[in-house]
Design an enzyme around this catalytic site. Structure first.
Site, PDB file in Angstrom:
ATOM      1  N   GLY A  51       0.837  -1.196   0.000  1.00 49.51           N
ATOM      2  CA  GLY A  51       0.000   0.000   0.000  1.00 49.51           C
ATOM      3  C   GLY A  51       0.867   1.239   0.000  1.00 49.51           C
ATOM      4  O   GLY A  51       1.967   1.232   0.559  1.00 49.51           O
ATOM      5  N   GLN A  88       2.879   9.992   1.027  1.00 45.20           N
ATOM      6  CA  GLN A  88       4.200   9.377   1.210  1.00 45.20           C
ATOM      7  C   GLN A  88       5.147   9.709   0.068  1.00 45.20           C
ATOM      8  O   GLN A  88       6.364   9.607   0.212  1.00 45.20           O
ATOM      9  CB  GLN A  88       4.070   7.848   1.302  1.00 45.20           C
ATOM     10  CG  GLN A  88       3.348   7.375   2.547  1.00 45.20           C
ATOM     11  CD  GLN A  88       3.200   5.863   2.526  1.00 45.20           C
ATOM     12  OE1 GLN A  88       2.260   5.348   1.941  1.00 45.20           O
ATOM     13  NE2 GLN A  88       4.126   5.155   3.144  1.00 45.20           N
ATOM     14  N   CYS A 145       5.482   0.158   7.583  1.00 46.95           N
ATOM     15  CA  CYS A 145       5.160   1.256   6.674  1.00 46.95           C
ATOM     16  C   CYS A 145       6.397   1.598   5.870  1.00 46.95           C
ATOM     17  O   CYS A 145       7.501   1.642   6.424  1.00 46.95           O
ATOM     18  CB  CYS A 145       4.715   2.480   7.489  1.00 46.95           C
ATOM     19  SG  CYS A 145       4.313   3.922   6.485  1.00 46.95           S
ATOM     20  N   LEU A 146       6.224   1.867   4.586  1.00 45.08           N
ATOM     21  CA  LEU A 146       7.364   2.231   3.737  1.00 45.08           C
ATOM     22  C   LEU A 146       7.995   3.550   4.184  1.00 45.08           C
ATOM     23  O   LEU A 146       9.153   3.798   3.869  1.00 45.08           O
ATOM     24  CB  LEU A 146       6.926   2.314   2.273  1.00 45.08           C
ATOM     25  CG  LEU A 146       6.535   0.974   1.628  1.00 45.08           C
ATOM     26  CD1 LEU A 146       5.913   1.214   0.261  1.00 45.08           C
ATOM     27  CD2 LEU A 146       7.736   0.040   1.516  1.00 45.08           C
ATOM     28  N   HIS A 194      -4.900   2.005   7.239  1.00 43.69           N
ATOM     29  CA  HIS A 194      -3.537   2.537   7.263  1.00 43.69           C
ATOM     30  C   HIS A 194      -3.352   3.619   6.185  1.00 43.69           C
ATOM     31  O   HIS A 194      -2.773   4.675   6.457  1.00 43.69           O
ATOM     32  CB  HIS A 194      -2.554   1.369   7.061  1.00 43.69           C
ATOM     33  CG  HIS A 194      -1.109   1.727   7.079  1.00 43.69           C
ATOM     34  ND1 HIS A 194      -0.256   1.383   8.109  1.00 43.69           N
ATOM     35  CD2 HIS A 194      -0.345   2.393   6.174  1.00 43.69           C
ATOM     36  CE1 HIS A 194       0.960   1.834   7.834  1.00 43.69           C
ATOM     37  NE2 HIS A 194       0.929   2.457   6.658  1.00 43.69           N
ATOM     38  N   GLU A 195      -3.871   3.363   4.985  1.00 47.66           N
ATOM     39  CA  GLU A 195      -3.700   4.323   3.884  1.00 47.66           C
ATOM     40  C   GLU A 195      -4.571   5.573   4.069  1.00 47.66           C
ATOM     41  O   GLU A 195      -4.130   6.690   3.778  1.00 47.66           O
ATOM     42  CB  GLU A 195      -3.979   3.669   2.523  1.00 47.66           C
ATOM     43  CG  GLU A 195      -3.058   2.500   2.169  1.00 47.66           C
ATOM     44  CD  GLU A 195      -1.581   2.766   2.408  1.00 47.66           C
ATOM     45  OE1 GLU A 195      -1.134   3.914   2.255  1.00 47.66           O
ATOM     46  OE2 GLU A 195      -0.869   1.799   2.763  1.00 47.66           O
ATOM     47  N   HIS A 233      -2.779   7.829   6.350  1.00 49.01           N
ATOM     48  CA  HIS A 233      -1.730   8.620   5.690  1.00 49.01           C
ATOM     49  C   HIS A 233      -2.312   9.880   5.076  1.00 49.01           C
ATOM     50  O   HIS A 233      -1.724  10.961   5.167  1.00 49.01           O
ATOM     51  CB  HIS A 233      -1.065   7.811   4.566  1.00 49.01           C
ATOM     52  CG  HIS A 233       0.070   6.946   5.015  1.00 49.01           C
ATOM     53  ND1 HIS A 233       1.183   7.454   5.659  1.00 49.01           N
ATOM     54  CD2 HIS A 233       0.279   5.612   4.907  1.00 49.01           C
ATOM     55  CE1 HIS A 233       2.026   6.453   5.920  1.00 49.01           C
ATOM     56  NE2 HIS A 233       1.503   5.320   5.478  1.00 49.01           N
TER      57      HIS A 233
HETATM   58  C1  QAP Z   1       0.559  -0.592   4.818  1.00 47.16           C
HETATM   59  O1  QAP Z   1       2.752  -1.182   4.323  1.00 47.16           O
HETATM   60  C2  QAP Z   1       0.096  -1.759   5.623  1.00 47.16           C
HETATM   61  O2  QAP Z   1       9.449  -1.698   7.083  1.00 47.16           O
HETATM   62  C3  QAP Z   1       1.515  -0.946   3.727  1.00 47.16           C
HETATM   63  O3  QAP Z   1      11.395  -2.614   5.502  1.00 47.16           O
HETATM   64  C4  QAP Z   1       0.681  -2.033   6.846  1.00 47.16           C
HETATM   65  O4  QAP Z   1       3.579  -1.894   2.394  1.00 47.16           O
HETATM   66  C5  QAP Z   1      -0.909  -2.566   5.164  1.00 47.16           C
HETATM   67  C6  QAP Z   1       7.513  -2.374   4.066  1.00 47.16           C
HETATM   68  C7  QAP Z   1       0.232  -3.104   7.609  1.00 47.16           C
HETATM   69  C8  QAP Z   1      -1.342  -3.637   5.928  1.00 47.16           C
HETATM   70  C9  QAP Z   1      -0.791  -3.908   7.137  1.00 47.16           C
HETATM   71  C10 QAP Z   1       7.834  -1.981   5.353  1.00 47.16           C
HETATM   72  C11 QAP Z   1       8.513  -2.843   3.254  1.00 47.16           C
HETATM   73  C12 QAP Z   1       6.155  -2.281   3.529  1.00 47.16           C
HETATM   74  C13 QAP Z   1       9.119  -2.072   5.816  1.00 47.16           C
HETATM   75  C14 QAP Z   1       3.775  -1.649   3.557  1.00 47.16           C
HETATM   76  C15 QAP Z   1      10.120  -2.542   4.984  1.00 47.16           C
HETATM   77  C16 QAP Z   1       9.820  -2.928   3.704  1.00 47.16           C
HETATM   78  C17 QAP Z   1       5.094  -1.803   4.201  1.00 47.16           C
HETATM   79 CO    CO Z   2       2.337   3.477   5.496  1.00 47.74          CO
END
Ligand code: QAP
Ligand code: CO
Length: 175
Positions: A46, A51, A96-97, A138-139, A142
């Site tokens: 996501g 972001q 989270c990215l 989550h989105e 943001h």
């Molecule tokens: C949001 O999160 C989300 O720390 C999207 O090193 C969060 O794509 C959706 C990511 C929880 C559902 C449940 C995070 C990649 C990606 C990191 C992400 C990382 C590499 C997070």
């Molecule tokens: Co995020």
């Protein structure tokens, strides 16, 4: 097609409450395609426009259903998404990215109904549960300038913020 830069905590822009999109034009379509490309490049499921430093209420998601993940299978772009109903309470270990390398358990609704506009300008309503429901909340957060760490208790938030600060300091020393 281009990969966008993903802003990282503590970038103050991540606190921006994004502006609604008034017209789904070519610029928005390009933004959506760049955001999807950026999300896949970063191995995320996501990404919100905030972001990528863009002040518009746009998010892309590609959340695996079950255990088989095929890139693009569940890709969806949401314009002006709104949670119009919710139910239940659950906890999920989120990342989270914009907060790379850190996760924490966040309290969320179990089910949500989200109203939005899709890239083809259709009004859509999504009923979600499981990981997809978490990702949608989550989105939308943001787009309201809220990070998952803002949803933690003050104690847990202070601990994770201190860890992130240390990690950033160490990164800088490595250069
Ligand atoms: C949001 O999160 C989300 O720390 C999207 O090193 C969060 O794509 C959706 C990511 C929880 C559902 C449940 C995070 C990649 C990606 C990191 C992400 C990382 C590499 C997070
Ligand atoms: Co995020």
């Amino acid at each position: 097609m281009s990969i966008l830069d993903i802003l990282k905590y503590p970038d103050p822009f991540l606190k921006t409450k994004a502006k609604p999109v008034s017209r789904v034009d070519e610029e928005i379509k390009r933004l959506i395609s760049d955001m999807a490309e950026t999300m896949y490049f970063a191995k995320g499921i996501g990404l919100a426009a905030t972001q990528a430093g863009v002040n518009k209420r746009v998010a892309v998601l590609d959340v695996p259903k079950g255990d088989s993940y095929k890139k693009g299978e569940n890709l969806i772009a949401l314009i002006n998404p709104e949670i119009i109903a919710h139910g239940g309470e659950t906890k999920y270990e989120e990342g989270c990215l914009s907060v790379p390398g850190f996760t924490a358990e966040v309290k969320r609704f179990t089910q949500v109904v989200v109203k939005a506009i899709d890239k083809d300008r259709n009004n859509i309503e999504i009923k979600a549960d499981g990981l997809f429901a978490i990702a949608l909340q989550h989105e939308v957060d943001h787009l309201n300038g809220i990070l998952f760490i803002d949803r933690l208790s003050k104690l847990k938030r202070d601990i994770i913020k201190r860890k992130i600060k240390k990690a950033i300091e160490n990164e800088k020393k490595m250069l």
